[in-house]
Write a protein that holds these residues in place. Sequence first.
Motif, PDB file in Angstrom:
ATOM      1  N   THR A 151      21.086  -9.369  -8.057  1.00 24.44           N
ATOM      2  CA  THR A 151      20.956 -10.153  -9.285  1.00 24.44           C
ATOM      3  C   THR A 151      19.495 -10.585  -9.428  1.00 24.44           C
ATOM      4  O   THR A 151      18.752 -10.593  -8.427  1.00 24.44           O
ATOM      5  N   PRO A 152      19.072 -10.955 -10.618  1.00 28.60           N
ATOM      6  CA  PRO A 152      17.685 -11.435 -10.778  1.00 28.60           C
ATOM      7  C   PRO A 152      17.359 -12.609  -9.858  1.00 28.60           C
ATOM      8  O   PRO A 152      16.260 -12.702  -9.319  1.00 28.60           O
ATOM      9  N   GLN A 153      18.322 -13.511  -9.644  1.00 24.69           N
ATOM     10  CA  GLN A 153      18.104 -14.636  -8.722  1.00 24.69           C
ATOM     11  C   GLN A 153      17.798 -14.144  -7.317  1.00 24.69           C
ATOM     12  O   GLN A 153      16.919 -14.671  -6.636  1.00 24.69           O
ATOM     13  N   MET A 154      18.532 -13.140  -6.873  1.00 20.94           N
ATOM     14  CA  MET A 154      18.326 -12.611  -5.520  1.00 20.94           C
ATOM     15  C   MET A 154      16.947 -11.969  -5.400  1.00 20.94           C
ATOM     16  O   MET A 154      16.293 -12.079  -4.367  1.00 20.94           O
ATOM     17  N   TRP A 155      16.480 -11.285  -6.464  1.00 22.17           N
ATOM     18  CA  TRP A 155      15.140 -10.701  -6.447  1.00 22.17           C
ATOM     19  C   TRP A 155      14.083 -11.793  -6.330  1.00 22.17           C
ATOM     20  O   TRP A 155      13.111 -11.657  -5.571  1.00 22.17           O
ATOM     21  N   VAL A 156      14.247 -12.896  -7.071  1.00 19.69           N
ATOM     22  CA  VAL A 156      13.272 -13.991  -7.023  1.00 19.69           C
ATOM     23  C   VAL A 156      13.237 -14.602  -5.628  1.00 19.69           C
ATOM     24  O   VAL A 156      12.165 -14.836  -5.060  1.00 19.69           O
ATOM     25  N   VAL A 157      14.410 -14.852  -5.042  1.00 18.29           N
ATOM     26  CA  VAL A 157      14.476 -15.417  -3.693  1.00 18.29           C
ATOM     27  C   VAL A 157      13.835 -14.464  -2.686  1.00 18.29           C
ATOM     28  O   VAL A 157      13.071 -14.887  -1.804  1.00 18.29           O
ATOM     29  N   SER A 158      14.104 -13.165  -2.811  1.00 21.70           N
ATOM     30  CA  SER A 158      13.517 -12.179  -1.891  1.00 21.70           C
ATOM     31  C   SER A 158      11.998 -12.178  -1.995  1.00 21.70           C
ATOM     32  O   SER A 158      11.297 -12.137  -0.977  1.00 21.70           O
ATOM     33  N   MET A 159      11.473 -12.225  -3.215  1.00 24.87           N
ATOM     34  CA  MET A 159      10.009 -12.225  -3.406  1.00 24.87           C
ATOM     35  C   MET A 159       9.393 -13.508  -2.850  1.00 24.87           C
ATOM     36  O   MET A 159       8.318 -13.471  -2.242  1.00 24.87           O
ATOM     37  N   CYS A 160      10.069 -14.644  -3.030  1.00 19.50           N
ATOM     38  CA  CYS A 160       9.550 -15.909  -2.474  1.00 19.50           C
ATOM     39  C   CYS A 160       9.469 -15.840  -0.954  1.00 19.50           C
ATOM     40  O   CYS A 160       8.463 -16.251  -0.358  1.00 19.50           O
ATOM     41  N   PHE A 161      10.496 -15.308  -0.315  1.00 23.01           N
ATOM     42  CA  PHE A 161      10.464 -15.173   1.143  1.00 23.01           C
ATOM     43  C   PHE A 161       9.397 -14.174   1.579  1.00 23.01           C
ATOM     44  O   PHE A 161       8.722 -14.366   2.583  1.00 23.01           O
ATOM     45  N   PHE A 162       9.217 -13.106   0.824  1.00 28.52           N
ATOM     46  CA  PHE A 162       8.195 -12.118   1.116  1.00 28.52           C
ATOM     47  C   PHE A 162       6.813 -12.771   1.107  1.00 28.52           C
ATOM     48  O   PHE A 162       6.015 -12.597   2.042  1.00 28.52           O
ATOM     49  N   ILE A 163       6.536 -13.567   0.087  1.00 31.50           N
ATOM     50  CA  ILE A 163       5.244 -14.244  -0.013  1.00 31.50           C
ATOM     51  C   ILE A 163       5.115 -15.309   1.071  1.00 31.50           C
ATOM     52  O   ILE A 163       4.063 -15.448   1.704  1.00 31.50           O
ATOM     53  N   LEU A 164       6.175 -16.069   1.345  1.00 29.29           N
ATOM     54  CA  LEU A 164       6.147 -17.093   2.390  1.00 29.29           C
ATOM     55  C   LEU A 164       5.827 -16.484   3.752  1.00 29.29           C
ATOM     56  O   LEU A 164       4.993 -17.005   4.502  1.00 29.29           O
ATOM     57  N   ILE A 165       6.463 -15.381   4.077  1.00 31.91           N
ATOM     58  CA  ILE A 165       6.206 -14.724   5.357  1.00 31.91           C
ATOM     59  C   ILE A 165       4.766 -14.225   5.411  1.00 31.91           C
ATOM     60  O   ILE A 165       4.085 -14.336   6.448  1.00 31.91           O
ATOM     61  N   GLY A 166       4.252 -13.680   4.295  1.00 28.06           N
ATOM     62  CA  GLY A 166       2.856 -13.249   4.247  1.00 28.06           C
ATOM     63  C   GLY A 166       1.891 -14.395   4.488  1.00 28.06           C
ATOM     64  O   GLY A 166       0.911 -14.259   5.234  1.00 28.06           O
ATOM     65  N   VAL A 167       2.157 -15.559   3.865  1.00 26.79           N
ATOM     66  CA  VAL A 167       1.297 -16.730   4.047  1.00 26.79           C
ATOM     67  C   VAL A 167       1.346 -17.212   5.496  1.00 26.79           C
ATOM     68  O   VAL A 167       0.309 -17.528   6.096  1.00 26.79           O
ATOM     69  N   VAL A 168       2.532 -17.267   6.079  1.00 24.32           N
ATOM     70  CA  VAL A 168       2.663 -17.691   7.481  1.00 24.32           C
ATOM     71  C   VAL A 168       1.902 -16.732   8.397  1.00 24.32           C
ATOM     72  O   VAL A 168       1.184 -17.159   9.311  1.00 24.32           O
ATOM     73  N   MET A 169       2.033 -15.429   8.149  1.00 21.87           N
ATOM     74  CA  MET A 169       1.299 -14.452   8.971  1.00 21.87           C
ATOM     75  C   MET A 169      -0.211 -14.640   8.812  1.00 21.87           C
ATOM     76  O   MET A 169      -0.957 -14.564   9.782  1.00 21.87           O
ATOM     77  N   TRP A 170      -0.666 -14.907   7.568  1.00 22.28           N
ATOM     78  CA  TRP A 170      -2.090 -15.114   7.329  1.00 22.28           C
ATOM     79  C   TRP A 170      -2.580 -16.343   8.087  1.00 22.28           C
ATOM     80  O   TRP A 170      -3.636 -16.321   8.714  1.00 22.28           O
ATOM     81  N   ILE A 171      -1.794 -17.456   8.029  1.00 22.80           N
ATOM     82  CA  ILE A 171      -2.180 -18.689   8.724  1.00 22.80           C
ATOM     83  C   ILE A 171      -2.299 -18.440  10.223  1.00 22.80           C
ATOM     84  O   ILE A 171      -3.241 -18.911  10.876  1.00 22.80           O
ATOM     85  N   LEU A 172      -1.363 -17.670  10.779  1.00 15.05           N
ATOM     86  CA  LEU A 172      -1.378 -17.421  12.225  1.00 15.05           C
ATOM     87  C   LEU A 172      -2.460 -16.422  12.639  1.00 15.05           C
ATOM     88  O   LEU A 172      -2.974 -16.504  13.753  1.00 15.05           O
ATOM     89  N   GLU A 173      -2.838 -15.503  11.785  1.00 16.22           N
ATOM     90  CA  GLU A 173      -3.719 -14.406  12.173  1.00 16.22           C
ATOM     91  C   GLU A 173      -5.158 -14.519  11.682  1.00 16.22           C
ATOM     92  O   GLU A 173      -6.048 -13.887  12.252  1.00 16.22           O
ATOM     93  N   HIS A 174      -5.448 -15.280  10.617  1.00 15.05           N
ATOM     94  CA  HIS A 174      -6.767 -15.191   9.987  1.00 15.05           C
ATOM     95  C   HIS A 174      -7.914 -15.628  10.886  1.00 15.05           C
ATOM     96  O   HIS A 174      -9.043 -15.200  10.712  1.00 15.05           O
ATOM     97  N   THR A 175      -7.665 -16.491  11.865  1.00 14.92           N
ATOM     98  CA  THR A 175      -8.761 -16.921  12.741  1.00 14.92           C
ATOM     99  C   THR A 175      -9.023 -15.928  13.873  1.00 14.92           C
ATOM    100  O   THR A 175     -10.117 -15.909  14.425  1.00 14.92           O
ATOM    101  N   GLN A 176      -8.034 -15.092  14.210  1.00 16.48           N
ATOM    102  CA  GLN A 176      -8.169 -14.186  15.353  1.00 16.48           C
ATOM    103  C   GLN A 176      -8.308 -12.725  14.948  1.00 16.48           C
ATOM    104  O   GLN A 176      -8.756 -11.912  15.752  1.00 16.48           O
TER     105      GLN A 176
END
Length: 132
Positions: free
Chosen positions: A90-115
């Motif tokens: 459903t469109p709601q599920m796509w929005v939730v999936s994209m939000c988690f995709f971006i959240l995981i990307g941000v978390v990975m960036w926070i953990l990796e950008h200094t190293q």
Amino acid sequence: MDVFLAALKLVPYPVPYEFVVFEEGHKNLDYTDLVNKVAHNVFDALVGDISIITKRIKIVDFTQPYVESGLVVLVPIKKLNSRSTFWPFTPQMWVVSMCFFILIGVVMWILEHTQNDEFGGTPKKQLVTILW
């Protein structure tokens, strides 16, 4: 029953047998009750579509199945339209999936950008790295 009769033809000596139909009126049959009757010598053996489950294995010994049916799932047939083929969520599920995709990307960036040097550079490059 056919398998049992075919097996009897292979035995070189006569084996007396009697088929007993087990039913209790309109009640559903409980195969565990049948297995218990074998364990208590009411019946000598059972021939049929009896599932081998842990509870029954503890009571009696089973032979190897003659036919392996595997897992069978019955579902109603639904005609697929082009929307359901390309949009399984459903469109709601796509929005939730994209939000988690971006959240995981941000978390990975926070953990990796200094190293990790690949997470550095211009803000545009960092954003592309998060989304990649």
